[in-house]
Design an enzyme around this catalytic site. Sequence first.
Site, PDB file in Angstrom:
ATOM      1  N   GLY A 114       0.789  -1.224   0.000  1.00 49.21           N
ATOM      2  CA  GLY A 114       0.000   0.000   0.000  1.00 49.21           C
ATOM      3  C   GLY A 114       0.819   1.271   0.000  1.00 49.21           C
ATOM      4  O   GLY A 114       0.277   2.358   0.052  1.00 49.21           O
ATOM      5  N   CYS A 115       2.167   1.151  -0.053  1.00 61.59           N
ATOM      6  CA  CYS A 115       2.986   2.360   0.019  1.00 61.59           C
ATOM      7  C   CYS A 115       3.055   3.070  -1.314  1.00 61.59           C
ATOM      8  O   CYS A 115       3.337   4.255  -1.365  1.00 61.59           O
ATOM      9  CB  CYS A 115       4.394   2.028   0.519  1.00 61.59           C
ATOM     10  N   GLY A 116       2.862   2.337  -2.408  1.00 63.83           N
ATOM     11  CA  GLY A 116       2.875   2.959  -3.725  1.00 63.83           C
ATOM     12  C   GLY A 116       4.255   3.238  -4.268  1.00 63.83           C
ATOM     13  O   GLY A 116       4.396   3.704  -5.384  1.00 63.83           O
ATOM     14  N   LEU A 117       5.307   2.950  -3.480  1.00 57.49           N
ATOM     15  CA  LEU A 117       6.670   3.226  -3.943  1.00 57.49           C
ATOM     16  C   LEU A 117       7.587   2.026  -3.753  1.00 57.49           C
ATOM     17  O   LEU A 117       8.796   2.165  -3.783  1.00 57.49           O
ATOM     18  CB  LEU A 117       7.243   4.435  -3.177  1.00 57.49           C
ATOM     19  N   CYS A 118       6.995   0.832  -3.537  1.00 58.11           N
ATOM     20  CA  CYS A 118       7.804  -0.336  -3.234  1.00 58.11           C
ATOM     21  C   CYS A 118       7.898  -1.278  -4.424  1.00 58.11           C
ATOM     22  O   CYS A 118       7.108  -1.211  -5.352  1.00 58.11           O
ATOM     23  CB  CYS A 118       7.206  -1.088  -2.043  1.00 58.11           C
TER      24      CYS A 118
END
Length: 263
Positions: A101-105
């Site tokens: 859910g971090c969107g940058l992983c």
Amino acid sequence: MLSAISRGRDVAAPARAVPEETAVALVYDGSTEAVMMATPADLEDFAVGFSLVEGIVGSPGEITDLSIVAGPAGIELRLWLAAPRADAYGRRRRRLAGPTGCGLCGIESLDEAMRPARRIASDLSVASTDVAAAISALEAAQHLAHATHATHAAGFFVPGRGLVALREDVGRHNALDKLAGALARRGIAGAGGVVVITSRVSVEMVQKTAAIGAPVLIAVSAPTALAVRTAQAAGLTLVVMARGTGFEVYAGVERLRDLAPHG
């Protein structure tokens, strides 16, 4: 802007000013892409420049609306994109939103961070005197830095014309994004000049300069090894440690017409 009272200095000397630093969110079609700590000035340039160098849009015309909304926690730059850019952005957001859910992983963000820089297409050449002139012009035009000693600058220098644009910010990346936006909004092509910066050269600074289309990047400090390799792969001339009349060239020496090897 705040100011301080000096101790241990000439009492007649003016107190140093302190630059503002604010959380600035870049919001596209209602979704937050990034939050940066930035100087709250030239925010239209920041929004457009970030959008261009990050590949969210290909031209300022693909941004249909831009509003600056200040709140108690910071500033939102709200941008709305024209189709099909809006559709492409929506797909990109869905792809990057992984199970954490971090969107940058995950691999997508690693691929994005290590993306090849845009290949430079420009026949511009410069002289050693242009390097010195660019640095001198940048130093003279840094009004915020002169007042605070706490900000970075990015400028665009055109041989024969001088410094045609400059932006300052507490963040070196932000200053370059703002410069990119200023050039695009004024219709100034990057291929006709050089970018000059006050910071070290990381790979992101090379990527952003290549996205602008400038064939030469001049910096007052040193590069990282990855920045050098990226500049070489992109065909970007990288001039560093430029102070006074001295400098070092790590890539693209052929664009320096008085230093390029002959034969």
